[in-house]
Design a protein around this motif. Sequence first.
Motif, PDB file in Angstrom:
ATOM      1  N   ALA A  62       0.834  -1.200   0.000  1.00 22.13           N
ATOM      2  CA  ALA A  62       0.000   0.000   0.000  1.00 22.13           C
ATOM      3  C   ALA A  62       0.871   1.254   0.000  1.00 22.13           C
ATOM      4  O   ALA A  62       0.552   2.255  -0.647  1.00 22.13           O
ATOM      5  CB  ALA A  62      -0.934  -0.001   1.213  1.00 22.13           C
ATOM      6  N   LEU A  63       1.980   1.194   0.725  1.00 22.40           N
ATOM      7  CA  LEU A  63       2.894   2.334   0.756  1.00 22.40           C
ATOM      8  C   LEU A  63       3.522   2.555  -0.612  1.00 22.40           C
ATOM      9  O   LEU A  63       3.633   3.699  -1.076  1.00 22.40           O
ATOM     10  CB  LEU A  63       3.975   2.094   1.811  1.00 22.40           C
ATOM     11  CG  LEU A  63       5.037   3.175   1.953  1.00 22.40           C
ATOM     12  CD1 LEU A  63       4.414   4.528   2.262  1.00 22.40           C
ATOM     13  CD2 LEU A  63       6.040   2.788   3.041  1.00 22.40           C
ATOM     14  N   CYS A  64       3.931   1.490  -1.270  1.00 18.69           N
ATOM     15  CA  CYS A  64       4.489   1.601  -2.624  1.00 18.69           C
ATOM     16  C   CYS A  64       3.470   2.238  -3.562  1.00 18.69           C
ATOM     17  O   CYS A  64       3.802   3.123  -4.360  1.00 18.69           O
ATOM     18  CB  CYS A  64       4.908   0.222  -3.127  1.00 18.69           C
ATOM     19  SG  CYS A  64       5.643   0.208  -4.786  1.00 18.69           S
ATOM     20  N   ARG A  65       2.229   1.807  -3.448  1.00 13.18           N
ATOM     21  CA  ARG A  65       1.171   2.368  -4.298  1.00 13.18           C
ATOM     22  C   ARG A  65       0.993   3.860  -4.013  1.00 13.18           C
ATOM     23  O   ARG A  65       0.828   4.669  -4.938  1.00 13.18           O
ATOM     24  CB  ARG A  65      -0.138   1.620  -4.052  1.00 13.18           C
ATOM     25  CG  ARG A  65      -1.250   2.013  -5.021  1.00 13.18           C
ATOM     26  CD  ARG A  65      -2.550   1.302  -4.691  1.00 13.18           C
ATOM     27  NE  ARG A  65      -2.447  -0.143  -4.850  1.00 13.18           N
ATOM     28  CZ  ARG A  65      -2.464  -1.010  -3.843  1.00 13.18           C
ATOM     29  NH1 ARG A  65      -2.550  -0.597  -2.582  1.00 13.18           N
ATOM     30  NH2 ARG A  65      -2.377  -2.300  -4.076  1.00 13.18           N
ATOM     31  N   ALA A  66       1.037   4.244  -2.748  1.00 15.41           N
ATOM     32  CA  ALA A  66       0.870   5.649  -2.381  1.00 15.41           C
ATOM     33  C   ALA A  66       2.026   6.494  -2.915  1.00 15.41           C
ATOM     34  O   ALA A  66       1.820   7.612  -3.405  1.00 15.41           O
ATOM     35  CB  ALA A  66       0.780   5.783  -0.858  1.00 15.41           C
ATOM     36  N   ILE A  67       3.230   5.968  -2.821  1.00 15.90           N
ATOM     37  CA  ILE A  67       4.386   6.710  -3.343  1.00 15.90           C
ATOM     38  C   ILE A  67       4.305   6.840  -4.856  1.00 15.90           C
ATOM     39  O   ILE A  67       4.551   7.911  -5.417  1.00 15.90           O
ATOM     40  CB  ILE A  67       5.697   6.005  -2.927  1.00 15.90           C
ATOM     41  CG1 ILE A  67       5.893   6.084  -1.405  1.00 15.90           C
ATOM     42  CG2 ILE A  67       6.898   6.632  -3.640  1.00 15.90           C
ATOM     43  CD1 ILE A  67       7.059   5.250  -0.893  1.00 15.90           C
ATOM     44  N   ARG A  68       3.925   5.751  -5.525  1.00 17.69           N
ATOM     45  CA  ARG A  68       3.846   5.785  -6.987  1.00 17.69           C
ATOM     46  C   ARG A  68       2.774   6.756  -7.481  1.00 17.69           C
ATOM     47  O   ARG A  68       2.844   7.250  -8.607  1.00 17.69           O
ATOM     48  CB  ARG A  68       3.577   4.378  -7.514  1.00 17.69           C
ATOM     49  CG  ARG A  68       4.832   3.548  -7.678  1.00 17.69           C
ATOM     50  CD  ARG A  68       5.669   4.046  -8.847  1.00 17.69           C
ATOM     51  NE  ARG A  68       7.012   3.444  -8.822  1.00 17.69           N
ATOM     52  CZ  ARG A  68       8.084   4.055  -8.378  1.00 17.69           C
ATOM     53  NH1 ARG A  68       7.999   5.295  -7.923  1.00 17.69           N
ATOM     54  NH2 ARG A  68       9.260   3.466  -8.388  1.00 17.69           N
ATOM     55  N   ALA A  69       1.779   7.019  -6.671  1.00 23.89           N
ATOM     56  CA  ALA A  69       0.741   7.978  -7.071  1.00 23.89           C
ATOM     57  C   ALA A  69       1.284   9.400  -7.107  1.00 23.89           C
ATOM     58  O   ALA A  69       0.691  10.283  -7.733  1.00 23.89           O
ATOM     59  CB  ALA A  69      -0.445   7.901  -6.105  1.00 23.89           C
ATOM     60  N   GLU A  70       2.433   9.616  -6.456  1.00 20.79           N
ATOM     61  CA  GLU A  70       2.985  10.962  -6.354  1.00 20.79           C
ATOM     62  C   GLU A  70       4.368  11.111  -6.966  1.00 20.79           C
ATOM     63  O   GLU A  70       4.797  12.235  -7.260  1.00 20.79           O
ATOM     64  CB  GLU A  70       3.070  11.386  -4.876  1.00 20.79           C
ATOM     65  CG  GLU A  70       1.755  11.345  -4.134  1.00 20.79           C
ATOM     66  CD  GLU A  70       1.912  11.715  -2.668  1.00 20.79           C
ATOM     67  OE1 GLU A  70       3.006  12.196  -2.288  1.00 20.79           O
ATOM     68  OE2 GLU A  70       0.960  11.539  -1.902  1.00 20.79           O
ATOM     69  N   SER A  71       5.095  10.007  -7.125  1.00 25.96           N
ATOM     70  CA  SER A  71       6.510  10.122  -7.490  1.00 25.96           C
ATOM     71  C   SER A  71       6.985   8.899  -8.262  1.00 25.96           C
ATOM     72  O   SER A  71       6.440   7.806  -8.101  1.00 25.96           O
ATOM     73  CB  SER A  71       7.346  10.265  -6.207  1.00 25.96           C
ATOM     74  OG  SER A  71       8.725  10.172  -6.473  1.00 25.96           O
TER      75      SER A  71
END
Length: 226
Positions: A62-71
């Motif tokens: 979930a953290l990887c997905r959140a980061i990929r949504a921004e960067s």
Amino acid sequence: MSRILLIDDDEHLAAPLATYFARFDCVLDSATRPSDGLAKLRAAHYDAAILDVMLPEMDGFALCRAIRAESDIPIVMLTARGDVMDRVVGLELGADDYLPKPFEPRELVARVQTILRRQRKPTVPAATPQRLVFDGLVVDLDRREVLRQGERVELTGTEFELLALLARQPGKVWNRDDILNQLRGQEAELYTRAVDIVISRLRKKLEPLDCIKTLRNAGYALAVAP
């Protein structure tokens, strides 16, 4: 000097790793909670992030997905030893690499250095055209930019390097082992499913173009008209 962010809830891991990374001209910052890690990524520049899968608040996926949504920052995921599904899911979500736990610090540094070199190295010699133009697709090797029907496509470093590899020699069939060695720059133990996952991600991002062809038992090729 490279700045790396480690997000891992093991409070005893960050300090020795930071000391080790410093030997290789890298500053390792850390966070034990995903919310703190996301705040640090938003507040300062980092060259890469290292995520553990098992985290409080949200798991590493979930953290990887959140980061990929921004960067599109390079991401290395730390996974359970032998758990292939962790590696598959992490790569599907946009991670650039993975490392099973427990690991040797030198190997982690090597993985991070490899993805950083991919980000920074000149993509091709100066004499080679920097802008590869196809029907509906433009791959700008100098700016590390991809345009699909005139619209910019956000790619991770690994996705861009794989597409650039295919685009430099359109029509050439690359098998999985050759692709892995080209992207890593060295022989490495990595199951070939990783290539399939990155290809799948690329295809989704390049839709509706049908650029990448699969040749059964052979590999992949860029099949789009110049």
